[in-house]
Scaffold this motif. Sequence first.
Motif, mmCIF file in Angstrom:
data_model
loop_
_atom_site.group_PDB
_atom_site.id
_atom_site.type_symbol
_atom_site.label_atom_id
_atom_site.label_comp_id
_atom_site.label_asym_id
_atom_site.label_seq_id
_atom_site.Cartn_x
_atom_site.Cartn_y
_atom_site.Cartn_z
ATOM 1 N N ARG A 85 4.209 6.101 10.430
ATOM 2 C CA ARG A 85 2.916 5.817 9.818
ATOM 3 C C ARG A 85 2.933 6.193 8.336
ATOM 4 N NH1 ARG A 85 -2.186 5.631 12.266
ATOM 5 N NH2 ARG A 85 -1.328 6.521 14.194
ATOM 6 N N GLY A 86 2.156 5.481 7.533
ATOM 7 C CA GLY A 86 1.933 5.900 6.155
ATOM 8 C C GLY A 86 2.745 5.163 5.126
ATOM 9 N N SER A 87 4.040 5.022 5.354
ATOM 10 C CA SER A 87 4.863 4.347 4.363
ATOM 11 C C SER A 87 4.834 2.839 4.593
ATOM 12 C CB SER A 87 6.307 4.848 4.459
ATOM 13 O OG SER A 87 6.823 4.605 5.752
ATOM 14 N N GLN A 88 5.259 2.092 3.579
ATOM 15 C CA GLN A 88 5.293 0.643 3.716
ATOM 16 C C GLN A 88 6.345 0.258 4.739
ATOM 17 O OE1 GLN A 88 5.964 -1.438 0.075
ATOM 18 N NE2 GLN A 88 5.858 -3.473 0.994
ATOM 19 N N ARG A 89 5.939 -0.598 5.691
ATOM 20 C CA ARG A 89 6.864 -0.992 6.740
ATOM 21 C C ARG A 89 7.930 -1.937 6.186
ATOM 22 N NH1 ARG A 89 2.613 -1.974 10.868
ATOM 23 N NH2 ARG A 89 2.849 -4.177 10.420
ATOM 24 N N PRO A 90 9.199 -1.732 6.584
ATOM 25 C CA PRO A 90 10.237 -2.693 6.193
ATOM 26 C C PRO A 90 9.916 -4.076 6.762
ATOM 27 C CG PRO A 90 11.219 -0.660 7.034
ATOM 28 C CD PRO A 90 9.748 -0.576 7.317
ATOM 29 N N ALA A 91 10.330 -5.124 6.066
ATOM 30 C CA ALA A 91 10.041 -6.496 6.487
ATOM 31 C C ALA A 91 10.602 -6.778 7.874
ATOM 32 C CB ALA A 91 10.611 -7.480 5.477
ATOM 33 N N LEU A 92 11.759 -6.205 8.198
ATOM 34 C CA LEU A 92 12.360 -6.473 9.504
ATOM 35 C C LEU A 92 11.587 -5.819 10.635
ATOM 36 C CD1 LEU A 92 16.192 -6.293 8.788
ATOM 37 C CD2 LEU A 92 14.768 -8.309 9.172
ATOM 38 N N VAL A 93 10.906 -4.712 10.354
ATOM 39 C CA VAL A 93 10.043 -4.116 11.385
ATOM 40 C C VAL A 93 8.875 -5.046 11.671
ATOM 41 C CG1 VAL A 93 8.504 -2.197 11.941
ATOM 42 C CG2 VAL A 93 10.716 -1.755 10.861
ATOM 43 N N ASP A 94 8.277 -5.608 10.611
ATOM 44 C CA ASP A 94 7.209 -6.584 10.815
ATOM 45 C C ASP A 94 7.710 -7.776 11.619
ATOM 46 O OD1 ASP A 94 5.128 -5.264 9.537
ATOM 47 O OD2 ASP A 94 5.656 -6.052 7.563
ATOM 48 N N ALA A 95 8.910 -8.226 11.313
ATOM 49 C CA ALA A 95 9.479 -9.360 12.043
ATOM 50 C C ALA A 95 9.677 -9.015 13.512
ATOM 51 C CB ALA A 95 10.813 -9.758 11.413
ATOM 52 N N PHE A 96 10.188 -7.809 13.787
ATOM 53 C CA PHE A 96 10.399 -7.379 15.176
ATOM 54 C C PHE A 96 9.072 -7.284 15.923
ATOM 55 C CE2 PHE A 96 11.044 -4.052 18.421
ATOM 56 C CZ PHE A 96 12.105 -4.611 19.114
#
Length: 300
Positions: A276-287
């Motif tokens: 929580r808190g930090s900007q999520r990596p793009a691949l986490v959003d994709a997953f």
Amino acid sequence: MTLKQIRYFIAIAELGSISAAAQAVFVSQSTLTLAIQQLEEELEVSLFSRSAKGMTLTHQGHQFLRQSHLIQSTVENAKRNLQEATHQESGQLVIGVTSLVAGYFLADLLTRFQLAYPRVKINVVEDERHYVEHLLVSGEIDVGVLILSNLSNRQALQTEVLVHSPYRLWLPARHPLLEHDSISLADVATEALIQLNVDEMEHSARTFWQRLNTPPNITMRTSSTEAVRSLVAAGLGLSVQPDMTYRPWSLEGDIIEARSLHDLNDTLDVGLAWRRGSQRPALVDAFLSVVRGGHGDSRR
């Protein structure tokens, strides 16, 4: 066979009744009933065992459910690939899992993600829940797939439930309790019980056994789900397990029955966790996007 029939079949299989599935997919019960009848006629098998208590999958139904998820995922991935043809993600995604979750969820999730993002390299780290949490918080892994019921770092992690798996009682064929119209925890506590001792399952079970004045008669503990199945099927004890682990037969081919306990409404919650808190990596959003495409979205 149509994609709607596949979607209706999955809804009934996951929810266990025509009425609940009808509400989930926003069609009438008669529409669902007709669609499943036509599907069974085309396949020439019975996908469900029907009773007053609901719909349960047959052996063939369990096999077809896995294929149905793959069909649905393939269609979703085909649409996604067309929409994202000009943006091919690449890189590395590190996923943390616990052992019980790995056995029942990992292959399906990874298959769907790799179909959608073939250029992404996936690394999987399997360990106990508390260590997976530590790696998530420290940023050493990107996303976790684990049992959420016992999380200790809730303030540092964001979570999303994929499955609320209810507990049911496993019994061997012809056990006397199968003749009961209703079974309670008290009925089970004095029986010889087999406890699955993996992924803190014993800790989870302790929460509902503590409601009884009589402690459970646990005679065996094992870290193997297959051992629990074999022991129950052989008549060496009963077991209360989350429904996600249920299969109606042991490795030896013996039948295992499962029954609900009328005073046990607890669930084992399995899902995703990320820092929580930090900007999520793009691949986490994709997953997350791919995984949500195959499960109900139950954020918390």
